[in-house]
Scaffold this motif. Sequence first.
Motif, short mmCIF file in Angstrom:
data_model
loop_
_atom_site.label_atom_id
_atom_site.label_comp_id
_atom_site.label_asym_id
_atom_site.label_seq_id
_atom_site.Cartn_x
_atom_site.Cartn_y
_atom_site.Cartn_z
N HIS A 76 -5.14 1.88 -0.21
CA HIS A 76 -6.09 0.99 0.47
C HIS A 76 -7.48 1.13 -0.15
CE1 HIS A 76 -2.99 1.49 3.66
NE2 HIS A 76 -3.38 0.29 4.08
N ARG A 77 -7.88 2.37 -0.36
CA ARG A 77 -9.22 2.61 -0.88
C ARG A 77 -9.36 2.13 -2.31
NH1 ARG A 77 -7.69 7.56 1.55
NH2 ARG A 77 -8.50 7.74 3.68
N ARG B 98 -5.61 4.79 6.83
CA ARG B 98 -5.54 4.23 5.48
C ARG B 98 -5.23 5.34 4.47
NH1 ARG B 98 -10.27 0.91 3.45
NH2 ARG B 98 -11.31 2.92 3.61
N ASN B 99 -4.59 4.94 3.38
CA ASN B 99 -4.33 5.90 2.32
C ASN B 99 -5.16 5.53 1.08
OD1 ASN B 99 -2.89 3.91 0.80
ND2 ASN B 99 -1.04 4.35 1.98
N TYR C 188 0.83 -1.20 0.00
CA TYR C 188 0.00 0.00 0.00
C TYR C 188 0.87 1.26 0.00
CZ TYR C 188 -3.97 -3.00 1.18
OH TYR C 188 -4.94 -3.96 1.16
N ASP D 212 -13.11 6.03 8.32
CA ASP D 212 -11.68 5.72 8.20
C ASP D 212 -10.95 5.93 9.52
OD1 ASP D 212 -10.79 4.60 5.87
OD2 ASP D 212 -10.76 6.48 4.77
N GLU E 272 -9.98 -1.52 -2.09
CA GLU E 272 -11.31 -1.73 -1.52
C GLU E 272 -12.40 -1.51 -2.56
OE1 GLU E 272 -13.30 -0.42 2.58
OE2 GLU E 272 -13.10 1.25 1.19
N GLU F 46 -6.05 2.66 12.53
CA GLU F 46 -5.93 1.30 13.07
C GLU F 46 -4.64 1.19 13.87
OE1 GLU F 46 -5.45 -3.26 11.37
OE2 GLU F 46 -6.27 -1.68 10.10
#
Length: 680
Positions: A417-418, A413-414, A343, A391, A421, A394
């Motif tokens: 990641h999206r 997340r950046n 990522y 978001d 997804e 984590e």
Amino acid sequence: MTPRRGKFGRRDRAPAASQKRSQGRAQKGAPGPVAKRGKNPLDGQIVEGTVTANRGGFGFLRVPGQSEDVFLPPSEMRGLLQGDRIRVRVAGDGSGRWTGEVQAVLDRGVTAFLGTVEQEGRGAWVSAADRRLQLRCTVAPADLAGAKNGDWVIARIRRYASSTSQAQAVIERRLDPTRPVELGTEAAIARFDLPHAFTPAALREAQEYGDRVDPREAAARIDLRNLPLVTIDGEDAKDFDDAVYAEPHAEGFRLIVAIADVSYYVRPGTALDTEARERGTSVYFPTRVVPMLPTALSDHLCSLAPKVDRLCFAADMIINRHGALKGARFYPAVMRSAARLTYTLAFQALFEAEPGACAALGELLERTRALVDVYRLLHKARARRGALDFDAPEARFRIDAGERVSAIDLVARNDAHRLVEECMIMANVAVASELARTHTPTLYRVHGQPEEQKLDRLLATLTALGIEAQIPKTVAPRDLQAITRRLGRSAERPFVESLVIRSLPQAVYQPTNIGHFGLALTHYAHFTSPIRRYPDLVVHRTLKALGAVTGGAAVRYDAAELGVLGESTSKLEKRADEADRYVSNFLKCTYLRERIGQTFHGLITTVVDFGCFVQILEVAVDGLLHVDRLTDDVYEMESDGHGWRGRGHGRRLRAGAQIKVVVTAVNPIEGLIDLELVEE
């Protein structure tokens, strides 16, 4: 429609608030809860439910479909343990009180546990480290496995306590208490009874496939080896079950999501299938994975490693310029991943154009840019349909060589990641839509509408944060998303997002499609992770049945079998989530135990009648600020129950307020953190 009106805040009770409330009383020596007064709709009935034990010796019975728990006094808790499923008769005592009288134990919730050994003369015992279990078992000398007095161990219950005999256990392994990561992981595996050893038959079946793709099978499939499919995962990932590729198309873009073809290797009726079905899902801990499949498959032959041939199942889709699915076909294929991207690397190269990252991708850089264009279309489409998009950072643990937590990073997340997804969501939508269109029975991933009562509870605490909100009677995801967006980038936003999530039902697997509320989708199924989720394997088999794929991997399930599979896999998913949460909280507690006396920033999350729970923002874990620790004034509960006010100086401690706290005591086994207020 008449909307609910008010200011958005936290719910008046967290999911385990009743348990936390009684834990707090027991912890500070106050009396335990009394049985509920008033008319109980269950009065006189025989019901079944799950036991929640308290270290004070009493417990509660959670009955499905009932909002109130049945109280179990210490006399009824004898021989019962946390998680036991029991049958009770609900009875009153003539004064409006009601309790449960145990009729039968249906299923045991604890089969193994973390404990310490005690020896005296020739006798030996093992006591559960979690005091809520109230569990002390005898151990025969032959069952000590070398354990000695004071050793930390995993013990398995051989015989449960009765009115005439003590519980008996056998020691399975000794543990080093100075290695908290190992200790917490082993405790979770025992506590949640996670299967962690494969049968010889399953291991043999996995090994028989060898370490290379069968060339005859590869030759019979559509060949995608010339396409630069790439995997994008975390830095520490070992199993790669999805790869992506995109290219321009006359209507927009062609998007291929290639998924490891686990169904080719794991056939119905085999030992591998039995083991996978028993696990339901892989469980990921900071330094260990409890996999659904043997590593010969999960980490090797089924993993889409770079530069090697792998069997896959492709969702080949056309996405228009509005981010909508215009067409799709699904087929078994053979592929060769062009690269294993992380990522971080993908984000730096594709979104930030960082020179070093771009150089690392080389010629792949231009061939992966279309993925970014597809992502932006899909992300805009997600926003238009009003799907929830939370978001929260984590927790990522830094573990040293001694299996201790040296630091905790809250990682957001950046866009990489999206990107992954959104591609996976689109593939899941495409598969679900095709199976629904053709009336092919399968397992859907569904997320129902939130209950009105839970939304009312959400709005009942509006004054906590002072944010105006309106929730229509027929609520849509965009109504809830709008509430959190008004918070901008404030420190309270992750907390408020978690409260919104708690007001929603759990997503589950079932053969009846009711849509997915959170994603604002009418058709959704899990297709993209068959290495680690059994429902995805079921969906692959049903999709192969639709495509008349030969070879024994295709399965046509009937509704009854799918119903059973949906219920069991949903329960196993919940078990895995609870195990993951337990280890995460355990490690956060061990980290804070080394920092007793230090000051942290906190956010009051729950106000209860013995104090309040405070989230330590640097670690994202809740601790208890007991009313007895409020020594700078005499505090009284405010009339609405959402805060405490100092009688002298008027200081208010309300849900949503930020304060500074000092950690005074920590119990990692039970997840308890005691806090003290820093005076203003």
